[in-house]
Design a protein around this motif. Structure first.
Motif, short mmCIF file in Angstrom:
data_model
loop_
_atom_site.label_atom_id
_atom_site.label_comp_id
_atom_site.label_asym_id
_atom_site.label_seq_id
_atom_site.Cartn_x
_atom_site.Cartn_y
_atom_site.Cartn_z
N PRO A 122 -56.40 72.25 6.42
CA PRO A 122 -56.43 73.28 5.38
C PRO A 122 -57.86 73.60 4.97
CG PRO A 122 -55.80 71.18 4.43
CD PRO A 122 -55.87 70.97 5.91
N VAL A 123 -58.10 74.84 4.57
CA VAL A 123 -59.38 75.22 4.00
C VAL A 123 -59.32 74.94 2.50
CG1 VAL A 123 -60.97 77.12 3.56
CG2 VAL A 123 -59.76 76.99 5.74
N PRO A 124 -60.14 74.03 2.00
CA PRO A 124 -60.06 73.67 0.57
C PRO A 124 -60.23 74.89 -0.33
CG PRO A 124 -61.46 72.12 1.77
CD PRO A 124 -61.17 73.25 2.70
N GLY A 125 -59.36 74.99 -1.32
CA GLY A 125 -59.46 76.06 -2.28
C GLY A 125 -58.94 77.40 -1.82
N ARG A 126 -58.38 77.46 -0.61
CA ARG A 126 -57.87 78.73 -0.09
C ARG A 126 -56.44 78.51 0.42
NH1 ARG A 126 -61.61 82.72 0.60
NH2 ARG A 126 -63.76 82.11 0.21
N PRO A 127 -55.47 78.56 -0.47
CA PRO A 127 -54.07 78.31 -0.07
C PRO A 127 -53.63 79.26 1.05
CG PRO A 127 -54.29 78.38 -2.46
CD PRO A 127 -55.59 78.85 -1.91
N GLY A 128 -52.97 78.70 2.02
CA GLY A 128 -52.46 79.49 3.14
C GLY A 128 -53.47 79.75 4.23
N GLN A 129 -54.74 79.34 4.02
CA GLN A 129 -55.76 79.53 5.05
C GLN A 129 -56.10 78.17 5.66
OE1 GLN A 129 -59.16 81.84 4.00
NE2 GLN A 129 -57.96 83.57 3.24
N TYR A 130 -56.28 78.18 6.97
CA TYR A 130 -56.48 76.94 7.71
C TYR A 130 -57.59 77.15 8.74
CZ TYR A 130 -52.09 75.69 5.56
OH TYR A 130 -51.10 75.43 4.64
N GLN A 131 -58.06 76.04 9.28
CA GLN A 131 -59.01 76.09 10.38
C GLN A 131 -58.50 75.17 11.48
OE1 GLN A 131 -62.65 74.93 8.54
NE2 GLN A 131 -62.15 72.75 8.47
N LEU A 132 -58.76 75.54 12.72
CA LEU A 132 -58.35 74.69 13.83
C LEU A 132 -59.10 73.37 13.74
CD1 LEU A 132 -58.22 77.29 16.73
CD2 LEU A 132 -56.31 76.34 15.43
N ALA A 133 -58.39 72.28 13.99
CA ALA A 133 -58.95 70.95 13.78
C ALA A 133 -59.97 70.57 14.84
CB ALA A 133 -57.83 69.91 13.77
N ALA A 134 -59.95 71.24 15.99
CA ALA A 134 -60.90 70.92 17.05
C ALA A 134 -60.93 72.11 18.00
CB ALA A 134 -60.47 69.65 17.80
N GLY A 135 -61.90 72.09 18.91
CA GLY A 135 -61.94 73.14 19.92
C GLY A 135 -60.67 73.14 20.76
#
Length: 279
Positions: A122-135
């Motif tokens: 998860p992207v802290p402070g941005r509900p519903g937004q995420y980042q891929l955990a690795a390449g």
């Protein structure tokens, strides 16, 4: 969701590593079926979801100035179909950034309505937004992959995942048996959790070497063959050194030292290759 990201927001979401150009997969969503690659991704990702991409907006050069040549970055929206691993509730719709290769004509791939498995943070402070955990942490969703992932996710909660990560070889010894041609080697593996793994290699005349293991301080009849495509197998196959270190057999006589090293090679052969294809 607007496709326009502020520079600060884009930089924040992009804190996860992106694949290098030299690692360009042959298709927008690679198919990964090997146990080791999937286990790597599960252990690196607090969130694993099966999802359907419903929208993929290509970011322009201003929005994504650091994209490598031959690649394109999308702001993806996806509908979650199943949460395979998550620390809490996951929204029905999520968004994240994802890179893919351009095709042979330099065109961006069409990725809408593609079913995927995404490994996310998860992207802290941005509900519903995420980042891929690795390449390359987004792969094609197939029944076989989903089935294996569910098993790995379950195994990831066990001591084999938490504590049995190999950190080295403590020592090894070799002793002859009661009849000519019979012998036994025991190899003691150090782990991150401090619980040793004991590898036992038995040699008997006219028979192939047998390799078994035990976890704990005592070798007994409970030692069994190492089952492939399990978390213990993964830890050993991907974590053991390529050769028995000299220091582990420094106290043995030359003949016993050579026999222990040969038996260690038998351990590696019984495990087979780790099969990892990603860094």
């Amino acid at each position: 969701m607007s496709r326009i990201l502020t520079a600060a927001a884009a930089a924040f979401i992009l804190s996860a590593p992106m694949p290098a150009a030299a690692q360009t997969p042959p298709s927008p969503v690679p198919v990964v079926a090997g146990y080791a690659d999937l286990a790597d991704l599960v252990l690196a990702s607090p969130i694993v979801v099966k999802a359907l991409i419903t929208r993929a907006d290509r970011l322009n050069a201003k929005e994504a100035p650091d994209v490598a040549p031959g690649r394109v970055r999308f702001l993806v929206e996806a509908t979650v179909q199943a949460a395979l691993q998550a620390p809490g509730a996951i929204p029905a719709k999520i968004s994240y950034l994802w890179e893919a290769p351009l095709d042979a004509r330099g065109k961006a791939p069409k990725v809408k309505n593609i079913p995927v498995i995404s490994f996310l943070r998860p992207v802290p402070g941005r509900p519903g937004q995420y980042q891929l955990a690795a390449g390359r942490a987004q792969i094609a969703a197939t029944p076989g992959v989903e089935s294996m992932l569910r098993r790995i996710v379950s195994e990831a909660r066990t001591p084999a995942a938490r504590d049995l990560r190999v950190t080295g070889i403590a020592n090894a010894f070799h002793v002859p048996g009661s009849i000519p041609g019979e012998s036994e080697s025991q190899i003691f593996v150090k782990t991150a959790g401090g619980q040793p793994i004991s590898l036992v290699v038995l040699t008997r005349p006219g028979q192939a070497k047998t390799v078994s293991y035990a976890t704990g301080d005592i070798i007994d009849d409970a030692a069994t063959a190492i089952p492939r495509d399990t978390m213990l197998w993964y830890r050993l196959a991907c974590g053991l050194p390529a050769a028995l270190p000299d220091l582990a057999v420094a106290d043995l006589a030359p003949a016993d030292r050579a026999a222990a090293k040969a038996d260690y090679r038998a351990v590696l052969a019984s495990l087979g290759p780790c099969g990892r294809t990603q860094p």
